[in-house]
Design a protein around this motif. Sequence first.
Motif, PDB file in Angstrom:
ATOM      1  N   ILE A  14      -5.322   5.246 -13.646  1.00  8.98           N
ATOM      2  CA  ILE A  14      -4.666   6.021 -14.693  1.00  8.98           C
ATOM      3  C   ILE A  14      -5.357   7.373 -14.836  1.00  8.98           C
ATOM      4  CG2 ILE A  14      -4.028   6.089 -17.121  1.00  8.98           C
ATOM      5  CD1 ILE A  14      -2.598   3.917 -15.430  1.00  8.98           C
ATOM      6  N   GLU A  15      -4.556   8.451 -14.839  1.00  6.62           N
ATOM      7  CA  GLU A  15      -5.105   9.797 -14.971  1.00  6.62           C
ATOM      8  C   GLU A  15      -5.088  10.294 -16.414  1.00  6.62           C
ATOM      9  OE1 GLU A  15      -4.129  12.556 -11.597  1.00  6.62           O
ATOM     10  OE2 GLU A  15      -2.677  10.980 -11.124  1.00  6.62           O
ATOM     11  N   ASN A  16      -4.019  10.055 -17.134  1.00  4.75           N
ATOM     12  CA  ASN A  16      -3.964  10.478 -18.535  1.00  4.75           C
ATOM     13  C   ASN A  16      -2.735   9.888 -19.210  1.00  4.75           C
ATOM     14  OD1 ASN A  16      -1.617  12.578 -18.521  1.00  4.75           O
ATOM     15  ND2 ASN A  16      -2.936  13.247 -16.831  1.00  4.75           N
ATOM     16  N   ILE A  17      -2.786   9.865 -20.538  1.00  4.73           N
ATOM     17  CA  ILE A  17      -1.646   9.487 -21.376  1.00  4.73           C
ATOM     18  C   ILE A  17      -1.584  10.510 -22.508  1.00  4.73           C
ATOM     19  CG2 ILE A  17      -0.636   7.735 -22.891  1.00  4.73           C
ATOM     20  CD1 ILE A  17      -2.025   5.618 -21.152  1.00  4.73           C
ATOM     21  N   GLY A  18      -0.457  11.220 -22.629  1.00  4.38           N
ATOM     22  CA  GLY A  18      -0.446  12.345 -23.552  1.00  4.38           C
ATOM     23  C   GLY A  18       0.878  12.623 -24.217  1.00  4.38           C
ATOM     24  N   SER A  19       1.014  13.863 -24.704  1.00  8.26           N
ATOM     25  CA  SER A  19       2.219  14.287 -25.404  1.00  8.26           C
ATOM     26  C   SER A  19       2.290  15.810 -25.374  1.00  8.26           C
ATOM     27  CB  SER A  19       2.215  13.771 -26.848  1.00  8.26           C
ATOM     28  OG  SER A  19       3.452  14.037 -27.488  1.00  8.26           O
ATOM     29  N   SER A  20       3.387  16.330 -25.932  1.00 10.49           N
ATOM     30  CA  SER A  20       3.643  17.764 -25.975  1.00 10.49           C
ATOM     31  C   SER A  20       3.757  18.223 -27.428  1.00 10.49           C
ATOM     32  CB  SER A  20       4.952  18.079 -25.235  1.00 10.49           C
ATOM     33  OG  SER A  20       5.433  19.367 -25.585  1.00 10.49           O
ATOM     34  N   GLY A  21       3.434  19.488 -27.643  1.00 11.34           N
ATOM     35  CA  GLY A  21       3.590  20.068 -28.981  1.00 11.34           C
ATOM     36  C   GLY A  21       4.596  21.192 -28.991  1.00 11.34           C
ATOM     37  N   CYS A  22       5.706  21.006 -28.308  1.00  9.93           N
ATOM     38  CA  CYS A  22       6.667  22.100 -28.146  1.00  9.93           C
ATOM     39  C   CYS A  22       7.414  22.419 -29.443  1.00  9.93           C
ATOM     40  CB  CYS A  22       7.648  21.747 -27.036  1.00  9.93           C
ATOM     41  SG  CYS A  22       8.371  23.195 -26.237  1.00  9.93           S
ATOM     42  N   TRP A  23       7.849  23.668 -29.533  1.00  2.00           N
ATOM     43  CA  TRP A  23       8.669  24.233 -30.600  1.00  2.00           C
ATOM     44  C   TRP A  23       7.977  24.246 -31.962  1.00  2.00           C
ATOM     45  CZ3 TRP A  23      10.938  26.024 -26.879  1.00  2.00           C
ATOM     46  CH2 TRP A  23      11.667  25.302 -25.929  1.00  2.00           C
TER      47      TRP A  23
END
Length: 524
Positions: free
Chosen positions: A41-50
Amino acid sequence: MNKLIILLLIGLFLNVQVFATQVPDSVITLQVDLKKRVQVIENIGSSGCWFSEGIGKYWPKEKKERIAELLFSKQFESNGQPKGIGLSAWRFNIGAGTLEQGDKSGIRDFRKRSDSFLNLDGTYDWTKQAGYRFFLQQAKNYGVETLIAFSNSPPINYTKNGLGYKTEKDYQSNLKADAYGNFAKFLTTVVKHFDGLGLHFDYVSPVNEPQWDWSHKFGEADQEGSAWRNEEIFRLTKALNAEMDQAKLSSKILVPEAGMLTYLYSRSSTASHQIQDFFGKKSPFYLGDFKHVAKIVAGHSYFTESNDDVLVNTRKFLADTVKKYQVNYWQSEYSMLADGFREGQKTDRSAMDCALFLSKVIHTDLTIGNATAWQFWNAYEPGSALVNTRYHLIALQGNAEFTDGSFTATKNLWALGHFSRFVRPGMTRLLTEKLTDSKDQADKNLLVSAYLDDMGKLVLVAINSGMKDVKIKIDLKNTSHNYKNGTWYLTTSAEDVNMLPEKISHLDHRVSLPARSISTLILE
């Protein structure tokens, strides 16, 4: 609670889909072989768009800092409950400049217009995107391991129509034919600037969902975006690789952010068959020799989860293709955009319904698709925290100008957290095997995956979406460790049960997973 914890442990050793009997007293025996290892596993993430811009720039300090803590913190409350979900990746949107255009931008929702560091006169203004930069800095401060810069559209300076989206439905790029070098230089300049601030982008993603036309019949759009043909992606990536090499950057280029996983391996448009086109050595669009191109195919899990058969089979085809072309698969964007999350129901879906469905998609991407990274689309959006929480981890309720508001953590946040907080970069997924054949009808509602780190820590994530508790017995194979103690974290529909911890002082290898729950068991 001890009984529930034990059940959770059993799930740790199950990294594939588990079939549970409907008979309450029956027990499923699962064998976990610590030598049978799959992907790292390299990463688990999210975005903060808009919505990062309004929150980070205008909302009160204590509110936006608490939102950042929920997303990034690896610390614990005094009772052992996580303060946040410890994301290991954060996606930062490099805006195209539609914010300054106002209503003339054609993007209907002012909150989805994005500023650009590049002025129309060709100079740069690094004070722009202040809200985005706030959350980027918070991610860095909390020790988020992977930072990703992505672009939805070239800057309006370089688009054919002067807008941040394409109005013609020709499925070609909105980038001017003579501006490929300019766009590549712009992205390189942005990445280099943030490098100088100690905010290193490990990856830069130059195109997003190239299969969509992004326009609407009235000439308006929901957001910035551009279609791209495969040959256009190749041309841009080549230019970007050269610019990054000249600037002596260490960042990698991430492509192609396919709008659906099927576009990665099937031939259906000018922006499909992308694994073969970009990583097949005989392809005219082969990217594998470019120094800065990551050996990764990034795709989005939208519209490929209408039912369990589609969910599983799509990822089987993808995993086979990825293996053949020797690249890794990243699921780099997902929310419950389509109606698969309703699972045949026409009424509203509860927050726990959505969390269970989300966890099933994550599980399948990791265990069937062999994804090495998994990233949710938007960390926060306006909406309910109680029903149909399909688009967000944190529900926002903002004022008309979006300069202040309130927020609520949804069950989706904790569903993702069961993976992101404890399945850390560098951990390896383990295979499991069901040893006993039940005479009862199989129950697909139980899903468990197992992960191991270099120090021998075992992590089990178990999802029981059924209406009954499920009993499991685990059998460890090829281990020199005697796992008897650990911590169990449980999320249910109860308002205050969100990754709620309980210590396990003795494990007899039989556990009972409660109905409609998500659990993580940590064994040191």
